[in-house]
Motif scaffolding. Structure first.
Motif, short mmCIF file in Angstrom:
data_model
loop_
_atom_site.label_atom_id
_atom_site.label_comp_id
_atom_site.label_asym_id
_atom_site.label_seq_id
_atom_site.Cartn_x
_atom_site.Cartn_y
_atom_site.Cartn_z
N UNK A 101 0.81 -1.21 0.00
CA UNK A 101 0.00 0.00 0.00
C UNK A 101 0.85 1.26 0.00
N UNK A 102 1.97 1.25 0.71
CA UNK A 102 2.83 2.43 0.72
C UNK A 102 3.30 2.80 -0.67
N UNK A 103 3.72 1.79 -1.44
CA UNK A 103 4.14 2.04 -2.82
C UNK A 103 2.96 2.47 -3.69
N UNK A 104 1.78 1.88 -3.43
CA UNK A 104 0.60 2.27 -4.19
C UNK A 104 0.25 3.73 -3.95
N UNK A 105 0.31 4.17 -2.69
CA UNK A 105 0.02 5.58 -2.38
C UNK A 105 1.05 6.49 -3.06
N UNK A 106 2.30 6.06 -3.06
CA UNK A 106 3.33 6.84 -3.77
C UNK A 106 3.01 6.93 -5.26
N UNK A 107 2.63 5.81 -5.86
CA UNK A 107 2.34 5.78 -7.30
C UNK A 107 1.15 6.67 -7.65
N UNK A 108 0.22 6.84 -6.70
CA UNK A 108 -0.97 7.65 -6.93
C UNK A 108 -0.76 9.11 -6.51
N UNK A 109 0.48 9.46 -6.21
CA UNK A 109 0.84 10.85 -5.85
C UNK A 109 0.22 11.31 -4.54
N UNK A 110 -0.02 10.39 -3.60
CA UNK A 110 -0.43 10.82 -2.27
C UNK A 110 0.78 11.51 -1.62
N UNK A 111 0.61 12.70 -1.07
CA UNK A 111 1.76 13.37 -0.45
C UNK A 111 2.07 12.78 0.92
N UNK A 112 3.35 12.58 1.19
CA UNK A 112 3.81 12.06 2.49
C UNK A 112 4.40 13.23 3.29
N UNK A 113 3.95 13.35 4.54
CA UNK A 113 4.32 14.48 5.38
C UNK A 113 5.09 13.99 6.60
N UNK A 114 5.98 14.86 7.11
CA UNK A 114 6.71 14.53 8.33
C UNK A 114 5.84 14.63 9.57
N UNK A 115 4.94 15.62 9.59
CA UNK A 115 4.07 15.87 10.74
C UNK A 115 4.88 15.95 12.04
N UNK A 116 5.74 16.93 12.08
CA UNK A 116 6.63 17.10 13.22
C UNK A 116 5.90 17.72 14.39
N UNK A 117 6.35 17.40 15.60
CA UNK A 117 5.76 17.98 16.80
C UNK A 117 6.25 19.41 16.98
#
Length: 292
Positions: free
Chosen positions: A124-140
């Protein structure tokens, strides 16, 4: 019987995922090798079509293996080729399946802002990447206080994602509470709402600034569980009798499309006031949707 049921459903979900993700990744590799942006854009319908097929099969299994009823109220003329910002309250991982059931093939594929760690979820992680889902750091806040440059990383990731989204029909999904509702979190926050946590406006502001008039409407979604907040296990075990969903379409205020949320205190105050107003209405909707 429950262990057998869970094993069967889990096996079917895994098979559905493999059958869709493998060809999706193959197309994504070919897309990455294509020599022109025009050709890469032309491959997007194939990728989104596979994702929507995967969701469609999951929806079929939800209908087939559970008695969960989704009661839907809509004040929105939905468009499969629209450009939407979708906001919803968040109580459970089940929310995502509910949103996919309500919107699949009725609006563009929902694209979520994901924690960077989710890239490593098998397949799923690769699928989300392939679909251009943005990945965020979400830092505290503590991390950002020690390293202020971290705040800019998520802002730039948002901008890069929105640049890609300008060229395609899109539905950008944001759970603006930032986390799932629990009574403990509600008490810790001192949230003024009865059923909701405080909304976090920054991510929404960055998307509106990056997309500008590329978004034509806001879909404001309220999700309520009359039987109480469920877990994913409750869904698989057929312990969720009903989900109530209300979808409102709202215009995006022109004056909020462009502004410096980070450094302009007056603009930030206006933006937060607007978001808080939406959340007060959503809390009233929750009161109406839930039993006394």
């Amino acid at each position: 019987m429950l262990p057998l049921r869970l094993a069967l459903i889990s096996l079917l979900i895994a098979a559905n995922t493999v059958l869709h993700v493998v060809p999706l990744l193959s197309i994504a590799v070919v897309k990455a090798l294509l020599p022109s942006n025009r050709l890469r854009l032309a491959s997007n319908p194939l990728l989104t079509g596979l994702a929507e097929s995967w969701i469609g099969v999951n929806n079929w299994m939800m209908d087939r293996f559970t008695r969960t009823r989704v009661s839907l109220q809509e004040d929105a003329p939905l468009q499969a080729d629209g450009h939407y910002l979708v906001l919803a309250n968040h109580q459970s991982w089940v929310d995502i399946l509910v949103l996919q059931k309500v919107f699949n093939r009725r609006i563009p594929l929902l694209r979520f802002f994901l924690k960077r760690q989710l890239f490593w979820v098998p397949l799923l992680g690769l699928a989300w990447w392939a679909l251009d889902f943005p990945f965020m750091g979400r830092y505290t806040r503590k991390q950002i206080a020690r390293h202020p440059e971290l705040a800019m990383r998520d802002i730039e990731a948002t901008r890069r994602a929105c640049e890609k989204f300008r060229a395609i029909p899109v539905a950008i999904m944001n759970f603006v509470e930032g986390t799932r509702f629990t009574p403990a979190k509600h008490a810790t926050q001192g949230a003024p709402y009865r059923y909701l946590l405080k909304p976090k406006s920054g991510g929404v502001a960055f998307v509106l600034d990056a997309m500008g008039k590329g978004l034509h409407a806001l879909l404001d979604v309220t999700i309520a569980y009359p039987g109480g907040r469920p877990s994913m296990m409750d869904l698989l075990a057929d312990r969720i009798p009903e989900v109530r969903v209300h979808v409102r379409q709202r215009p995006i205020p022109e004056e909020l499309l462009h502004g410096d949320y980070q450094d302009d205190r007056a603009f930030r105050a206006r933006f937060q006031q607007w978001m808080n107003g939406l959340w007060w209405e959503k809390d009233e909707d929750m009161t109406r949707l839930l039993p006394d």
